[in-house]
Write a protein that holds these residues in place. Sequence first.
Motif, PDB file in Angstrom:
ATOM      1  N   PHE A   1     -34.911  -1.520  -9.532  1.00 10.09           N
ATOM      2  CA  PHE A   1     -34.056  -1.631 -10.709  1.00 10.09           C
ATOM      3  C   PHE A   1     -33.025  -2.726 -10.452  1.00 10.09           C
ATOM      4  O   PHE A   1     -32.835  -3.176  -9.316  1.00 10.09           O
ATOM      5  CB  PHE A   1     -33.369  -0.307 -11.054  1.00 10.09           C
ATOM      6  N   ALA A   2     -32.368  -3.163 -11.527  1.00 11.83           N
ATOM      7  CA  ALA A   2     -31.338  -4.199 -11.435  1.00 11.83           C
ATOM      8  C   ALA A   2     -29.989  -3.646 -11.848  1.00 11.83           C
ATOM      9  O   ALA A   2     -29.898  -2.782 -12.722  1.00 11.83           O
ATOM     10  CB  ALA A   2     -31.700  -5.388 -12.332  1.00 11.83           C
ATOM     11  N   LEU A   3     -28.939  -4.174 -11.236  1.00 11.43           N
ATOM     12  CA  LEU A   3     -27.569  -3.903 -11.640  1.00 11.43           C
ATOM     13  C   LEU A   3     -26.964  -5.222 -12.114  1.00 11.43           C
ATOM     14  O   LEU A   3     -27.186  -6.269 -11.503  1.00 11.43           O
ATOM     15  CB  LEU A   3     -26.755  -3.323 -10.479  1.00 11.43           C
ATOM     16  N   ASN A   4     -26.203  -5.149 -13.207  1.00  7.82           N
ATOM     17  CA  ASN A   4     -25.716  -6.362 -13.861  1.00  7.82           C
ATOM     18  C   ASN A   4     -24.194  -6.445 -13.875  1.00  7.82           C
ATOM     19  O   ASN A   4     -23.513  -5.457 -14.162  1.00  7.82           O
ATOM     20  CB  ASN A   4     -26.240  -6.417 -15.302  1.00  7.82           C
ATOM     21  N   LEU A   5     -23.659  -7.626 -13.576  1.00  6.97           N
ATOM     22  CA  LEU A   5     -22.219  -7.872 -13.553  1.00  6.97           C
ATOM     23  C   LEU A   5     -21.861  -9.093 -14.390  1.00  6.97           C
ATOM     24  O   LEU A   5     -22.672  -9.996 -14.581  1.00  6.97           O
ATOM     25  CB  LEU A   5     -21.749  -8.111 -12.115  1.00  6.97           C
ATOM     26  N   TRP A   6     -20.614  -9.108 -14.884  1.00  5.92           N
ATOM     27  CA  TRP A   6     -20.081 -10.253 -15.621  1.00  5.92           C
ATOM     28  C   TRP A   6     -19.297 -11.140 -14.660  1.00  5.92           C
ATOM     29  O   TRP A   6     -18.370 -10.677 -13.983  1.00  5.92           O
ATOM     30  CB  TRP A   6     -19.136  -9.800 -16.730  1.00  5.92           C
ATOM     31  N   VAL A   7     -19.617 -12.435 -14.604  1.00  5.07           N
ATOM     32  CA  VAL A   7     -18.880 -13.380 -13.773  1.00  5.07           C
ATOM     33  C   VAL A   7     -17.543 -13.684 -14.444  1.00  5.07           C
ATOM     34  O   VAL A   7     -17.510 -14.055 -15.621  1.00  5.07           O
ATOM     35  CB  VAL A   7     -19.677 -14.687 -13.591  1.00  5.07           C
ATOM     36  N   PRO A   8     -16.430 -13.543 -13.740  1.00  2.72           N
ATOM     37  CA  PRO A   8     -15.127 -13.826 -14.359  1.00  2.72           C
ATOM     38  C   PRO A   8     -14.916 -15.320 -14.555  1.00  2.72           C
ATOM     39  O   PRO A   8     -15.436 -16.144 -13.791  1.00  2.72           O
ATOM     40  CB  PRO A   8     -14.134 -13.255 -13.337  1.00  2.72           C
ATOM     41  N   ASP A   9     -14.168 -15.681 -15.601  1.00  5.38           N
ATOM     42  CA  ASP A   9     -13.861 -17.090 -15.858  1.00  5.38           C
ATOM     43  C   ASP A   9     -12.366 -17.361 -15.846  1.00  5.38           C
ATOM     44  O   ASP A   9     -11.921 -18.456 -16.193  1.00  5.38           O
ATOM     45  CB  ASP A   9     -14.459 -17.543 -17.191  1.00  5.38           C
ATOM     46  N   GLY A  10     -11.587 -16.387 -15.431  1.00  7.70           N
ATOM     47  CA  GLY A  10     -10.140 -16.544 -15.380  1.00  7.70           C
ATOM     48  C   GLY A  10      -9.418 -15.857 -16.517  1.00  7.70           C
ATOM     49  O   GLY A  10      -8.244 -15.486 -16.380  1.00  7.70           O
ATOM     50  N   SER A  11     -10.119 -15.669 -17.646  1.00  9.70           N
ATOM     51  CA  SER A  11      -9.475 -15.019 -18.791  1.00  9.70           C
ATOM     52  C   SER A  11      -9.167 -13.558 -18.495  1.00  9.70           C
ATOM     53  O   SER A  11      -8.277 -12.969 -19.118  1.00  9.70           O
ATOM     54  CB  SER A  11     -10.362 -15.120 -20.028  1.00  9.70           C
ATOM     55  N   GLU A  12      -9.886 -13.006 -17.532  1.00  6.83           N
ATOM     56  CA  GLU A  12      -9.681 -11.592 -17.188  1.00  6.83           C
ATOM     57  C   GLU A  12      -8.271 -11.327 -16.653  1.00  6.83           C
ATOM     58  O   GLU A  12      -7.782 -10.198 -16.681  1.00  6.83           O
ATOM     59  CB  GLU A  12     -10.705 -11.149 -16.131  1.00  6.83           C
ATOM     60  N   ASN A  13      -7.630 -12.375 -16.162  1.00 10.23           N
ATOM     61  CA  ASN A  13      -6.297 -12.218 -15.570  1.00 10.23           C
ATOM     62  C   ASN A  13      -5.170 -12.450 -16.575  1.00 10.23           C
ATOM     63  O   ASN A  13      -3.988 -12.395 -16.220  1.00 10.23           O
ATOM     64  CB  ASN A  13      -6.136 -13.191 -14.402  1.00 10.23           C
ATOM     65  N   THR A  14      -5.543 -12.722 -17.821  1.00  9.59           N
ATOM     66  CA  THR A  14      -4.540 -13.002 -18.843  1.00  9.59           C
ATOM     67  C   THR A  14      -3.656 -11.771 -19.088  1.00  9.59           C
ATOM     68  O   THR A  14      -4.150 -10.663 -19.226  1.00  9.59           O
ATOM     69  CB  THR A  14      -5.216 -13.403 -20.165  1.00  9.59           C
TER      70      THR A  14
ATOM     71  N   GLY B   1     -27.389  -1.853  -2.951  1.00  9.22           N
ATOM     72  CA  GLY B   1     -28.716  -2.334  -2.604  1.00  9.22           C
ATOM     73  C   GLY B   1     -29.776  -2.246  -3.681  1.00  9.22           C
ATOM     74  O   GLY B   1     -30.911  -1.816  -3.395  1.00  9.22           O
ATOM     75  N   PRO B   2     -29.501  -2.680  -4.917  1.00 10.21           N
ATOM     76  CA  PRO B   2     -30.569  -2.708  -5.914  1.00 10.21           C
ATOM     77  C   PRO B   2     -31.601  -3.762  -5.543  1.00 10.21           C
ATOM     78  O   PRO B   2     -31.322  -4.655  -4.734  1.00 10.21           O
ATOM     79  CB  PRO B   2     -29.830  -3.088  -7.193  1.00 10.21           C
ATOM     80  N   ALA B   3     -32.773  -3.695  -6.145  1.00  7.49           N
ATOM     81  CA  ALA B   3     -33.773  -4.734  -5.903  1.00  7.49           C
ATOM     82  C   ALA B   3     -33.282  -6.072  -6.430  1.00  7.49           C
ATOM     83  O   ALA B   3     -33.543  -7.132  -5.843  1.00  7.49           O
ATOM     84  CB  ALA B   3     -35.094  -4.353  -6.573  1.00  7.49           C
ATOM     85  N   VAL B   4     -32.573  -6.026  -7.551  1.00  4.20           N
ATOM     86  CA  VAL B   4     -32.092  -7.234  -8.225  1.00  4.20           C
ATOM     87  C   VAL B   4     -30.642  -7.022  -8.635  1.00  4.20           C
ATOM     88  O   VAL B   4     -30.284  -5.947  -9.117  1.00  4.20           O
ATOM     89  CB  VAL B   4     -32.933  -7.550  -9.483  1.00  4.20           C
ATOM     90  N   VAL B   5     -29.822  -8.061  -8.457  1.00  2.00           N
ATOM     91  CA  VAL B   5     -28.496  -8.077  -9.063  1.00  2.00           C
ATOM     92  C   VAL B   5     -28.489  -9.242 -10.033  1.00  2.00           C
ATOM     93  O   VAL B   5     -28.903 -10.356  -9.693  1.00  2.00           O
ATOM     94  CB  VAL B   5     -27.366  -8.202  -8.011  1.00  2.00           C
ATOM     95  N   SER B   6     -28.092  -8.975 -11.260  1.00  2.00           N
ATOM     96  CA  SER B   6     -28.095 -10.025 -12.273  1.00  2.00           C
ATOM     97  C   SER B   6     -26.677 -10.280 -12.767  1.00  2.00           C
ATOM     98  O   SER B   6     -25.820  -9.395 -12.724  1.00  2.00           O
ATOM     99  CB  SER B   6     -29.017  -9.657 -13.438  1.00  2.00           C
ATOM    100  N   PHE B   7     -26.455 -11.517 -13.246  1.00  3.83           N
ATOM    101  CA  PHE B   7     -25.125 -11.925 -13.671  1.00  3.83           C
ATOM    102  C   PHE B   7     -25.190 -12.577 -15.045  1.00  3.83           C
ATOM    103  O   PHE B   7     -26.184 -13.213 -15.398  1.00  3.83           O
ATOM    104  CB  PHE B   7     -24.530 -12.934 -12.678  1.00  3.83           C
ATOM    105  N   VAL B   8     -24.119 -12.425 -15.802  1.00  5.03           N
ATOM    106  CA  VAL B   8     -23.949 -13.129 -17.073  1.00  5.03           C
ATOM    107  C   VAL B   8     -22.601 -13.839 -17.059  1.00  5.03           C
ATOM    108  O   VAL B   8     -21.716 -13.507 -16.275  1.00  5.03           O
ATOM    109  CB  VAL B   8     -24.034 -12.175 -18.288  1.00  5.03           C
ATOM    110  N   PHE B   9     -22.464 -14.847 -17.918  1.00  3.11           N
ATOM    111  CA  PHE B   9     -21.224 -15.605 -18.083  1.00  3.11           C
ATOM    112  C   PHE B   9     -20.916 -16.553 -16.932  1.00  3.11           C
ATOM    113  O   PHE B   9     -19.761 -16.919 -16.736  1.00  3.11           O
ATOM    114  CB  PHE B   9     -20.029 -14.683 -18.319  1.00  3.11           C
TER     115      PHE B   9
END
Length: 359
Positions: free
Chosen positions: A75-88, A135-143
């Motif tokens: 299975f895959a686990l998915n995360l959002w890549v931060p772009d700096g706006s998260e710290n606003t 330890g998922p088989a896949v880690v996926s990212f967006v943004f």
Amino acid sequence: MAQEQRTSVRPNRITELFGIEVPVVLGPFGGVSSVPLTAAVSDGGGLGSFGLYGYTAEAIHKTAGQLREATARPFALNLWVPDGSENTRLAQADFDRYVGVLRPYFDELGLPLPEMPDRYLPDFGEQVAATLEAGPAVVSFVFGVPAPEIIEEAHRRGIVVAATATTAAEAAALEAGGVDAVVATGMEAGGHRVSFLKPAEESLVGTFALVPQVRDAVKIPVIAAGGIADRRGYRAALALGADAVQVGTAFLATRESAAVPAYRAILKSPAAGETVLTRAFSGRLARGIPNRIIADLRDPSRIAPFPAQNWLTGRFRPEAAAQGNTELMSLWAGQGAPLIRHDSAADVLAELLAGESGL
């Protein structure tokens, strides 16, 4: 799904890379991912995915444990890549103004108004550490492109890294950054537009224009996403050069999904035939079915920046879902929603894989 159905699909770069049997990936949902649906897609031979937006490290470990109990397959686990706006940080006066805009919805649902939090999202570094430890088989990212050290650590642990592109240039950037596979997601896709090189409004390429461009731009495997809901979309995506398809909305409408009954019902209704792009719920551009919130918040000045808007509407959306009030929920859906015909994950998989035989 019967074993003979799975083994009728010839292995390709994606099935071998992910350790799966059929080239179908479940789209990772932010907020409505479920362990049963993720496990059902994985058990059916595809790659089940679970979206971890907003999850703390503790919640990530707990979710990964539940997934391992539910399925022995990848299975895959998915995360959002931060772009700096998260710290606003919003000034208190601005926060209060945005709360005031949303006050009628809190009142309608019988909820108290929220107070400004210390932060709107968990620490990304802690999320990554917990995800890789799981330890998922896949880690996926967006943004965006994950940092080199993240990819290196994933590879050291034997974890495959995938990431999402909305343009050929983004796909090339992901390949240059070291990811193992790219999800080419067209503007037809439901949920957030995950563009990162240019504004989302300038990156609205359709799936079947995007896939061949991405295939020409990169050497790594390509997964097509956006508007794919049946055997025809599956077959077309592979014909254009994709190694696999990623499907979200058709799976979101199944009984294994975490979507509440009212949400699943509207996905199968004529209303799903009209989707729009909006920033109303999160402050970032996303595709969903129009409702009162979207109509009310057409004026950008009434919408807080991401992630504050997502946090604020997140204080009432769960209660709206519990009450079945679809006018106050984020009804993410892709343009393929009118093609939905099935109520179980197994049946959606079977429909997609019927494209292998050219039926």
